[in-house]
Write a protein that holds these residues in place. Structure first.
Motif, PDB file in Angstrom:
ATOM      1  N   HIS A 173      22.152 -14.778 -19.873  1.00  0.00           N
ATOM      2  CA  HIS A 173      22.077 -13.773 -20.849  1.00  0.00           C
ATOM      3  C   HIS A 173      21.057 -12.609 -20.525  1.00  0.00           C
ATOM      4  N   HIS A 174      19.858 -12.836 -20.197  1.00  0.00           N
ATOM      5  CA  HIS A 174      18.871 -11.920 -20.078  1.00  0.00           C
ATOM      6  C   HIS A 174      17.689 -12.640 -19.302  1.00  0.00           C
ATOM      7  N   ILE A 175      16.710 -11.717 -18.810  1.00  0.00           N
ATOM      8  CA  ILE A 175      15.624 -12.496 -18.286  1.00  0.00           C
ATOM      9  C   ILE A 175      14.370 -12.607 -19.386  1.00  0.00           C
ATOM     10  N   ALA A 176      13.960 -13.894 -19.768  1.00  0.00           N
ATOM     11  CA  ALA A 176      13.213 -14.133 -20.721  1.00  0.00           C
ATOM     12  C   ALA A 176      11.661 -13.897 -20.403  1.00  0.00           C
ATOM     13  N   ALA A 177      11.304 -13.932 -19.231  1.00  0.00           N
ATOM     14  CA  ALA A 177       9.836 -13.871 -18.763  1.00  0.00           C
ATOM     15  C   ALA A 177       9.849 -13.967 -17.028  1.00  0.00           C
ATOM     16  N   VAL A 178       8.827 -13.171 -16.629  1.00  0.00           N
ATOM     17  CA  VAL A 178       8.310 -13.104 -15.356  1.00  0.00           C
ATOM     18  C   VAL A 178       7.201 -13.633 -15.466  1.00  0.00           C
ATOM     19  N   THR A 179       6.792 -14.660 -14.438  1.00  0.00           N
ATOM     20  CA  THR A 179       5.313 -15.146 -14.345  1.00  0.00           C
ATOM     21  C   THR A 179       4.616 -14.646 -13.011  1.00  0.00           C
ATOM     22  N   TYR A 180       3.438 -14.279 -13.375  1.00  0.00           N
ATOM     23  CA  TYR A 180       2.481 -13.971 -12.253  1.00  0.00           C
ATOM     24  C   TYR A 180       1.485 -15.022 -12.006  1.00  0.00           C
ATOM     25  N   LEU A 181       1.342 -15.676 -10.910  1.00  0.00           N
ATOM     26  CA  LEU A 181       0.008 -16.326 -10.648  1.00  0.00           C
ATOM     27  C   LEU A 181      -1.051 -15.610 -10.143  1.00  0.00           C
ATOM     28  N   ALA A 182      -2.273 -15.795 -10.743  1.00  0.00           N
ATOM     29  CA  ALA A 182      -3.343 -15.032 -10.294  1.00  0.00           C
ATOM     30  C   ALA A 182      -4.634 -15.809 -10.652  1.00  0.00           C
ATOM     31  N   GLN A 183      -5.462 -16.117  -9.828  1.00  0.00           N
ATOM     32  CA  GLN A 183      -6.653 -16.681  -9.832  1.00  0.00           C
ATOM     33  C   GLN A 183      -7.549 -15.852 -10.526  1.00  0.00           C
ATOM     34  N   ALA A 184      -7.494 -14.682 -10.190  1.00  0.00           N
ATOM     35  CA  ALA A 184      -8.530 -13.508 -11.165  1.00  0.00           C
ATOM     36  C   ALA A 184      -7.390 -12.925 -11.720  1.00  0.00           C
ATOM     37  N   GLN A 185      -7.425 -13.180 -13.080  1.00  0.00           N
ATOM     38  CA  GLN A 185      -6.441 -12.626 -14.034  1.00  0.00           C
ATOM     39  C   GLN A 185      -6.542 -11.215 -14.255  1.00  0.00           C
ATOM     40  N   GLU A 186      -7.776 -10.676 -14.183  1.00  0.00           N
ATOM     41  CA  GLU A 186      -8.023  -9.487 -14.975  1.00  0.00           C
ATOM     42  C   GLU A 186      -7.248  -8.253 -14.472  1.00  0.00           C
ATOM     43  N   LYS A 187      -7.193  -8.101 -13.169  1.00  0.00           N
ATOM     44  CA  LYS A 187      -6.566  -6.929 -12.576  1.00  0.00           C
ATOM     45  C   LYS A 187      -5.130  -6.805 -12.746  1.00  0.00           C
ATOM     46  N   ALA A 188      -4.255  -7.974 -13.105  1.00  0.00           N
ATOM     47  CA  ALA A 188      -2.988  -8.069 -13.523  1.00  0.00           C
ATOM     48  C   ALA A 188      -2.925  -7.901 -14.973  1.00  0.00           C
ATOM     49  N   LEU A 189      -3.727  -8.532 -15.684  1.00  0.00           N
ATOM     50  CA  LEU A 189      -3.784  -8.478 -17.142  1.00  0.00           C
ATOM     51  C   LEU A 189      -4.036  -6.736 -17.489  1.00  0.00           C
ATOM     52  N   SER A 190      -4.986  -6.480 -16.972  1.00  0.00           N
ATOM     53  CA  SER A 190      -5.480  -4.891 -17.174  1.00  0.00           C
ATOM     54  C   SER A 190      -4.055  -3.968 -16.996  1.00  0.00           C
ATOM     55  N   ARG A 191      -3.464  -4.109 -15.707  1.00  0.00           N
ATOM     56  CA  ARG A 191      -2.324  -3.310 -15.393  1.00  0.00           C
ATOM     57  C   ARG A 191      -1.159  -3.560 -16.598  1.00  0.00           C
ATOM     58  N   LEU A 192      -0.913  -4.773 -17.023  1.00  0.00           N
ATOM     59  CA  LEU A 192       0.276  -5.121 -17.849  1.00  0.00           C
ATOM     60  C   LEU A 192       0.029  -4.389 -19.396  1.00  0.00           C
ATOM     61  N   THR A 193      -1.273  -4.751 -19.764  1.00  0.00           N
ATOM     62  CA  THR A 193      -1.723  -4.329 -21.036  1.00  0.00           C
ATOM     63  C   THR A 193      -1.721  -2.732 -21.212  1.00  0.00           C
ATOM     64  N   ALA A 194      -2.118  -2.255 -19.959  1.00  0.00           N
ATOM     65  CA  ALA A 194      -2.120  -0.500 -20.037  1.00  0.00           C
ATOM     66  C   ALA A 194      -0.582  -0.200 -20.056  1.00  0.00           C
TER      67      ALA A 194
END
Length: 291
Positions: A173-194
């Motif tokens: 029906h739809h895409i529920a989630a996309v998972t990123y793997l990241a040892q250093a999570q800060e960069k990916a999280l900063s982008r997504l939260t922005a």
């Protein structure tokens, strides 16, 4: 914070698009016929409610620098990513006004390479040949080449969201989630939260809700807590990258039965079955969840 619409389609790069189409069809997805982009990439979609999975290959390397904008050429980016490995390359964000949404993202501090407008020939079921008219706005972070995004607006959405293409044997029906793997999570999280606002702690890692699906950022050490014994995709170390896609379905038991009839081995997780053959999925985990 105003929420952008969210996940439109994760883009899965594969070296043999026909083999990938056959495999995804055996998972119960209906795939559109293979189309062609003007920058040399081929495409086939599993169309769902306001979103899709996109399988992408390369059909003509002489075209890869077409429609370059702001130092970014879509075809060349895909060629270079595919030379490294198959798997998730970028994730498109659903937009009904890409220019306005681009202005919003830039106001939130994201860097854009600029807009790309293109057309490609399509022939939906029961219709004559037509042209899909698409506007993209590229938001590539060179530090996150496998965890970046672009806005995608379909100016003729009726050519894509066809009832015949949206009927999937697995009930997707739809895409529920996309998972990123990241040892250093800060960069990916900063982008997504922005882009989308605060992250929430998940069962493991962090989850960023959007107007359409969730982005999950997970440390490799926490993989098993979410995906059990599902094999991890082959990813470059220390580079945040898309690793898994959760597909929302109504009936998990029916999906398990379909996969068993097709001879697919699955890994059971707390949220639902994941396809064990990660390589055949294009070096990405496909998991079915209730939704």
């Amino acid at each position: 914070m105003t929420t952008l619409p969210g996940i439109d389609h994760p883009l899965i790069l594969v070296r043999d698009i026909e083999a990938a189409r056959a495999f995804y069809n055996s998972l119960g997805f209906t795939l559109t016929p293979v189309g062609q982009h003007p920058w040399g990439t081929s495409t086939s979609l599993a169309v769902m409610e306001r979103c899709a999975l996109e399988l992408m290959g390369i059909y003509d390397e002489t075209l890869i620098d077409n429609l370059e904008i702001g130092g970014f050429a879509f075809g060349r980016h895909m060629q270079e990513a595919l030379a490294e490995r198959e798997g998730m390359a970028l994730v498109a964000l659903h937009s009904t006004d890409s220019r306005a949404d681009a202005a919003t993202l830039k106001a939130r501090g994201l860097i854009s390479q600029g807009p790309v407008d293109f057309r490609r020939k399509v022939r939906p079921p029961g219709m004559d040949w037509d042209e899909a008219v698409v506007s993209l706005d590229i938001f590539l972070d060179p530090a996150l080449p496998r965890a970046s995004h672009f806005l995608a607006q379909q100016h003729k959405p009726h050519l894509l969201w066809r009832p015949e293409w949206m009927q999937h044997a697995n009930g997707a029906h739809h895409i529920a989630a996309v998972t990123y793997l990241a040892q250093a999570q800060e960069k990916a999280l900063s982008r997504l939260t922005a882009m989308f606002g605060p992250a929430n702690p998940g069962p493991a890692g962090w989850e960023v809700p959007t107007g359409q699906g969730v982005f999950r950022v997970l440390h490799p050490a926490d993989w098993a807590s979410v995906y059990g014994d599902t094999p991890r995709p082959v990813l470059a170390p220390n580079v945040p990258a898309g690793a898994a896609i959760d597909i929302a379905v109504q009936d998990l038991a029916a999906v398990r039965a379909l996969l068993a009839r097709a001879g697919h081995d699955v890994c059971e997780t707390a949220s639902g079955p994941a396809v064990r053959d990660v390589a055949a999925c294009g070096n990405v985990v496909i998991r079915f969840v209730k939704g």
